[in-house]
Enzyme design. Structure first.
Site, PDB file in Angstrom:
ATOM      1  N   LYS A 111       0.839  -1.210   0.000  1.00  0.00           N
ATOM      2  CA  LYS A 111       0.000   0.000   0.000  1.00  0.00           C
ATOM      3  C   LYS A 111       0.875   1.262   0.000  1.00  0.00           C
ATOM      4  O   LYS A 111       0.552   2.224  -0.673  1.00  0.00           O
ATOM      5  CB  LYS A 111      -0.954   0.007   1.191  1.00  0.00           C
ATOM      6  CG  LYS A 111      -1.881  -1.205   1.153  1.00  0.00           C
ATOM      7  CD  LYS A 111      -3.263  -0.935   1.619  1.00  0.00           C
ATOM      8  CE  LYS A 111      -4.055  -2.200   1.619  1.00  0.00           C
ATOM      9  NZ  LYS A 111      -5.182  -2.400   0.889  1.00  0.00           N
ATOM     10  N   LYS A 194      -4.080 -10.605  -6.317  1.00  0.00           N
ATOM     11  CA  LYS A 194      -5.245 -10.892  -5.468  1.00  0.00           C
ATOM     12  C   LYS A 194      -6.440 -10.019  -5.855  1.00  0.00           C
ATOM     13  O   LYS A 194      -6.267  -8.850  -6.188  1.00  0.00           O
ATOM     14  CB  LYS A 194      -4.845 -10.574  -4.017  1.00  0.00           C
ATOM     15  CG  LYS A 194      -5.861 -10.963  -2.983  1.00  0.00           C
ATOM     16  CD  LYS A 194      -5.469 -10.449  -1.592  1.00  0.00           C
ATOM     17  CE  LYS A 194      -5.916  -9.029  -1.376  1.00  0.00           C
ATOM     18  NZ  LYS A 194      -6.240  -8.673   0.018  1.00  0.00           N
ATOM     19  N   LYS A 197     -10.685  -5.312  -2.769  1.00  0.00           N
ATOM     20  CA  LYS A 197     -11.772  -4.340  -2.914  1.00  0.00           C
ATOM     21  C   LYS A 197     -11.281  -2.939  -3.257  1.00  0.00           C
ATOM     22  O   LYS A 197     -12.039  -2.137  -3.802  1.00  0.00           O
ATOM     23  CB  LYS A 197     -12.694  -4.344  -1.688  1.00  0.00           C
ATOM     24  CG  LYS A 197     -12.060  -4.035  -0.359  1.00  0.00           C
ATOM     25  CD  LYS A 197     -13.136  -3.995   0.719  1.00  0.00           C
ATOM     26  CE  LYS A 197     -12.880  -4.946   1.867  1.00  0.00           C
ATOM     27  NZ  LYS A 197     -11.665  -4.732   2.650  1.00  0.00           N
TER      28      LYS A 197
HETATM   29  N1  AQP Z   1      -8.917 -12.185  -2.824  1.00  0.00           N
HETATM   30  C1  AQP Z   1      -9.170 -12.721  -1.644  1.00  0.00           C
HETATM   31  N2  AQP Z   1      -9.286 -14.069  -1.519  1.00  0.00           N
HETATM   32  C2  AQP Z   1      -9.544 -14.645  -0.323  1.00  0.00           C
HETATM   33  N3  AQP Z   1      -9.703 -13.920   0.817  1.00  0.00           N
HETATM   34  C3  AQP Z   1      -9.607 -12.585   0.746  1.00  0.00           C
HETATM   35  N4  AQP Z   1      -9.715 -11.609   1.660  1.00  0.00           N
HETATM   36  C4  AQP Z   1      -9.518 -10.417   1.071  1.00  0.00           C
HETATM   37  N5  AQP Z   1      -9.297 -10.580  -0.248  1.00  0.00           N
HETATM   38  C5  AQP Z   1      -9.336 -11.911  -0.481  1.00  0.00           C
HETATM   39  C6  AQP Z   1      -9.994 -11.838   3.067  1.00  0.00           C
HETATM   40  O1  AQP Z   1     -11.092 -11.029   3.432  1.00  0.00           O
HETATM   41  C7  AQP Z   1     -10.958 -10.653   4.794  1.00  0.00           C
HETATM   42  C8  AQP Z   1     -11.194  -9.193   4.945  1.00  0.00           C
HETATM   43  O2  AQP Z   1     -10.165  -8.475   4.372  1.00  0.00           O
HETATM   44  P1  AQP Z   1      -9.884  -6.991   4.871  1.00  0.00           P
HETATM   45  O3  AQP Z   1     -11.036  -6.141   4.565  1.00  0.00           O
HETATM   46  O4  AQP Z   1      -9.472  -6.990   6.282  1.00  0.00           O
HETATM   47  O5  AQP Z   1      -8.660  -6.528   4.042  1.00  0.00           O
HETATM   48  P2  AQP Z   1      -7.787  -7.181   2.961  1.00  0.00           P
HETATM   49  O6  AQP Z   1      -7.303  -8.501   3.396  1.00  0.00           O
HETATM   50  O7  AQP Z   1      -6.726  -6.177   2.611  1.00  0.00           O
HETATM   51  O8  AQP Z   1      -8.842  -7.335   1.792  1.00  0.00           O
HETATM   52  P3  AQP Z   1      -8.996  -6.459   0.513  1.00  0.00           P
HETATM   53  O9  AQP Z   1     -10.289  -6.815  -0.125  1.00  0.00           O
HETATM   54  O10 AQP Z   1      -7.778  -6.585  -0.335  1.00  0.00           O
HETATM   55  O11 AQP Z   1      -9.113  -4.997   1.100  1.00  0.00           O
HETATM   56  P4  AQP Z   1      -8.336  -3.678   0.709  1.00  0.00           P
HETATM   57  O12 AQP Z   1      -8.437  -3.583  -0.778  1.00  0.00           O
HETATM   58  O13 AQP Z   1      -9.080  -2.605   1.425  1.00  0.00           O
HETATM   59  O14 AQP Z   1      -6.948  -3.834   1.211  1.00  0.00           O
HETATM   60  C9  AQP Z   1      -9.568 -11.105   5.247  1.00  0.00           C
HETATM   61  O15 AQP Z   1      -9.701 -12.306   5.972  1.00  0.00           O
HETATM   62  C10 AQP Z   1      -8.867 -11.330   3.954  1.00  0.00           C
HETATM   63  O16 AQP Z   1      -7.821 -12.262   4.078  1.00  0.00           O
END
Ligand code: AQP
Length: 327
Positions: A111, A194, A197
């Site tokens: 990030k 990956k 969001k």
């Molecule tokens: N692509 C993915 N496949 C499987 N699991 C996923 N998780 C996120 N993306 C995937 C799991 O979702 C949970 C919540 O995630 P988070 O909101 O705490 O943040 P993150 O892991 O950083 O997920 P994002 O979607 O990528 O968010 P942003 O874009 O805001 O950083 C976690 O258990 C995560 O592992």
């Protein structure tokens, strides 16, 4: 039965990755112990976000939890910011995690690499400290997460070890639990990355229309091999679609390979789209009903009340252990 803890940060609309890698597992484990499933709204502030967006995303996650089948009589669903112990404990725990280890966190490196140094907030750097506080507050041994969060849970484990070595058995040792299939759903347009969001390329969002979801799957990147076969190195796109299908249908990779032997990618993608649409159709209907019902606020209040009860006890234990006077 062990306590279970996990959360999702309301930084954007949830993806199919969040659904498969996180929410579906929360539903699976909800009867196996008391679970604390929160919306990590304080974590969402670590990158710029509009206030209205944060509010709406937070409400949506609670509604998605319920729509996916979390039972508010079993699982405690709450906002992180409704439980002040998270912030208070993080202030104490930040003294037991070090700059070197925080700067090695992959999420921080990813990030912050896109930002100018002057614009990187302290909150983004200290994210794993707050996450460690989230984890230990509920004496949870089980932390169901997607693969990308395992490093943060490992750091929380290091912290617990360090803290307990210094003060005795104050904190419970957590352990990350990742699903056998679906712990890392990849982008449909770049299956080496990956699905995330905050990076809209190649995402399936839970609030996409069913037609849009079909279209996205039909145009997912594949390869020239021409065979439905699980091989992440040479066929990352097909392997990702197989993972999606497997985690939603329960079919094994072998069963999927057999079913599509001699068939083209078009047929396979249509079947993946059917699987996703079949899963999300009732889910999206329930989400709409929940949003209209006003249930979200009631559930969040109830969840916060129970979470505060448990969290304040752990916080007090820590405050006493480190020697805060009057505690
Ligand atoms: N692509 C993915 N496949 C499987 N699991 C996923 N998780 C996120 N993306 C995937 C799991 O979702 C949970 C919540 O995630 P988070 O909101 O705490 O943040 P993150 O892991 O950083 O997920 P994002 O979607 O990528 O968010 P942003 O874009 O805001 O950083 C976690 O258990 C995560 O592992």
């Amino acid at each position: 039965m062990d306590n279970i803890l996990s959360g999702i940060k309301p930084t954007g609309q949830l993806t199919l990755g969040n659904y498969i890698g996180a929410i579906k597992n929360f539903v699976k484990v909800q009867n196996e112990g008391e679970s604390f499933l929160f919306i990590a709204d304080l974590h969402a502030l670590t990158l710029p976000i509009e206030p209205e967006t944060l509010k709406n995303n937070s409400r949506d996650i609670a509604a998605y939890y319920l729509a996916a089948g979390l039972d508010p009589n079993r699982a405690n669903i709450f906002l992180q910011s409704d439980v002040p112990s998270h912030s208070e404990l993080a202030i104490i725990l930040q003294n037991y995690l070090y700059m070197g280890e925080l700067s090695r966190m992959t999420q921080f490196k990813d990030k912050s690499s896109k930002m100018k140094e002057e614009a990187i907030g302290l909150g983004l750097f200290a994210y794993p400290v707050l996450m460690a506080a989230d984890i230990v507050l509920y004496d949870s041994k089980r932390i169901p997460v997607g693969e990308d969060q395992v490093q943060h849970v490992e750091l929380a484990r290091d912290l617990v070890k360090r803290f307990n070595n210094r003060y005795g058995e104050v904190l419970v040792m957590p352990k990350a639990e990742i699903a056998k299939v679906g712990a890392r759903i990849m982008s449909l347009s770049d299956p080496t990355k990956k699905m995330s969001k905050s990076d809209p390329k190649g995402d399936i969002y839970l609030n996409d229309s069913l037609e849009a979801i079909r279209k996205k799957i039909m145009s997912a990147v594949t390869d020239m091999v021409g065979k439905v076969h699980y091989d992440v190195s040479n066929q990352p796109g097909i392997s990702n679609l197989m993972t999606i299908m497997s985690s939603l249908s329960g079919k094994t990779f072998e069963q999927i390979e057999k079913e599509f032997e001699g068939k083209g990618y078009g047929d396979f993608k249509r079947a993946v789209a059917d699987t996703v649409v079949a899963e999300l159709t009732p889910f999206k209907q329930r989400y709409e009903e929940i949003i209209k019902s006003g249930l979200v606020d009631e559930v969040l209040q109830r969840g916060a009340s129970r979470a505060n009860q448990i969290a304040s006890k752990t916080l007090l234990r820590v405050q006493k252990a480190v020697g805060l006077y009057h505690k």
